[in-house]
Write a protein that holds these residues in place. Sequence first.
Motif, PDB file in Angstrom:
ATOM      1  N   VAL A   1       0.842  -1.198   0.000  1.00 42.16           N
ATOM      2  CA  VAL A   1       0.000   0.000   0.000  1.00 42.16           C
ATOM      3  C   VAL A   1       0.880   1.252   0.000  1.00 42.16           C
ATOM      4  CG1 VAL A   1      -1.619   1.374   1.390  1.00 42.16           C
ATOM      5  CG2 VAL A   1      -2.011  -1.077   1.074  1.00 42.16           C
ATOM      6  N   MET A   2       1.937   1.225   0.807  1.00 39.08           N
ATOM      7  CA  MET A   2       2.872   2.345   0.858  1.00 39.08           C
ATOM      8  C   MET A   2       3.566   2.533  -0.489  1.00 39.08           C
ATOM      9  SD  MET A   2       6.301   2.797   3.160  1.00 39.08           S
ATOM     10  CE  MET A   2       7.142   1.614   2.095  1.00 39.08           C
ATOM     11  N   LEU A   3       3.965   1.421  -1.114  1.00 39.17           N
ATOM     12  CA  LEU A   3       4.609   1.504  -2.426  1.00 39.17           C
ATOM     13  C   LEU A   3       3.672   2.118  -3.469  1.00 39.17           C
ATOM     14  CD1 LEU A   3       6.524  -1.905  -2.850  1.00 39.17           C
ATOM     15  CD2 LEU A   3       7.489   0.340  -2.353  1.00 39.17           C
ATOM     16  N   ARG A   4       2.407   1.741  -3.428  1.00 40.59           N
ATOM     17  CA  ARG A   4       1.430   2.289  -4.367  1.00 40.59           C
ATOM     18  C   ARG A   4       1.321   3.816  -4.185  1.00 40.59           C
ATOM     19  NH1 ARG A   4      -2.867  -0.870  -6.630  1.00 40.59           N
ATOM     20  NH2 ARG A   4      -4.407   0.668  -5.922  1.00 40.59           N
ATOM     21  N   LYS A   5       1.314   4.245  -2.954  1.00 40.61           N
ATOM     22  CA  LYS A   5       1.228   5.693  -2.688  1.00 40.61           C
ATOM     23  C   LYS A   5       2.489   6.407  -3.200  1.00 40.61           C
ATOM     24  CE  LYS A   5      -1.904   5.337   1.265  1.00 40.61           C
ATOM     25  NZ  LYS A   5      -2.036   5.418   2.724  1.00 40.61           N
ATOM     26  N   MET A   6       3.633   5.773  -2.993  1.00 38.67           N
ATOM     27  CA  MET A   6       4.902   6.342  -3.469  1.00 38.67           C
ATOM     28  C   MET A   6       4.903   6.491  -4.994  1.00 38.67           C
ATOM     29  SD  MET A   6       7.751   4.409  -1.124  1.00 38.67           S
ATOM     30  CE  MET A   6       9.094   4.955  -2.174  1.00 38.67           C
ATOM     31  N   HIS A   7       4.222   5.550  -5.673  1.00 37.43           N
ATOM     32  CA  HIS A   7       4.175   5.591  -7.128  1.00 37.43           C
ATOM     33  C   HIS A   7       2.950   6.351  -7.647  1.00 37.43           C
ATOM     34  CE1 HIS A   7       7.086   2.270  -6.697  1.00 37.43           C
ATOM     35  NE2 HIS A   7       7.504   2.634  -7.894  1.00 37.43           N
ATOM     36  N   GLY A   8       2.211   6.982  -6.738  1.00 36.39           N
ATOM     37  CA  GLY A   8       1.058   7.781  -7.137  1.00 36.39           C
ATOM     38  C   GLY A   8      -0.104   6.984  -7.692  1.00 36.39           C
ATOM     39  N   ILE A   9      -0.231   5.728  -7.244  1.00 36.96           N
ATOM     40  CA  ILE A   9      -1.295   4.857  -7.773  1.00 36.96           C
ATOM     41  C   ILE A   9      -2.594   5.063  -7.010  1.00 36.96           C
ATOM     42  CG2 ILE A   9      -1.967   2.455  -8.212  1.00 36.96           C
ATOM     43  CD1 ILE A   9       1.063   1.884  -8.496  1.00 36.96           C
ATOM     44  N   GLU A  10      -2.499   5.378  -5.737  1.00 32.79           N
ATOM     45  CA  GLU A  10      -3.727   5.581  -4.947  1.00 32.79           C
ATOM     46  C   GLU A  10      -4.461   6.834  -5.390  1.00 32.79           C
ATOM     47  OE1 GLU A  10      -3.709   2.077  -3.014  1.00 32.79           O
ATOM     48  OE2 GLU A  10      -5.199   3.643  -2.709  1.00 32.79           O
TER      49      GLU A  10
END
Length: 221
Positions: free
Chosen positions: A212-221
Amino acid sequence: MAKEDLRLLDFWVSPFCMRVKIALAEKGLAYDSQEEDLLGGKSELLLKSNPIYQKVPVLLDSGKPIVESSNIVYYIDEKYVTQNPLLPSCAYGRSRARFWADFIDKKIYEAGMAIWRSKGEELEIAKKDFIDILKKLEGALGDKDYFGGDNFGYVDIIAISMTSWFYAYEKFGGFKVEKECPKFDEWTKRCLKRESVANVLPNPEKVYEFVVMLRKMHGIE
């Protein structure tokens, strides 16, 4: 455990590091672990030990670095061959084990990453690709308990570490491995009963939180 001059440059959520830890446990080898901060800054020891790829895992054997997880597991088995052999004794069996380890390395992680980094139609394609890969592995497993036959071995170690991220893939992909690939799921549960595996693989919820943190880092959320 046998005491050797072994140090592992580690990262808790890396399935590639998990492989090495499982192999060391299967061999009954003690080692020191150094947790790397891959998101905040890599240590000088890591950069010096693996200057080409600059990534974990790295196994330092009396200060000598061995890199790339499948290669490290192979090295561990070759050096400590009399202690619970992980690879088949015949050349053909070893060649097949290396083939499937390479297949797992090239396919599962990339396919899983495509799931958590995708949305919409791309996600559906990624999910189908991932399930197709597991079905191929089911074919390789056949009716055996483990990929090597009756005994837990090299290919099992390479594959089981990848399952630590499956819960996250299922959550983002909206599917269940148990339903799509029941034979692979049964193999996973069989492996998880081994102490070497159960003590290494992290809580799936913790891995999910990391993704979930990685997704936020990649702007996916």
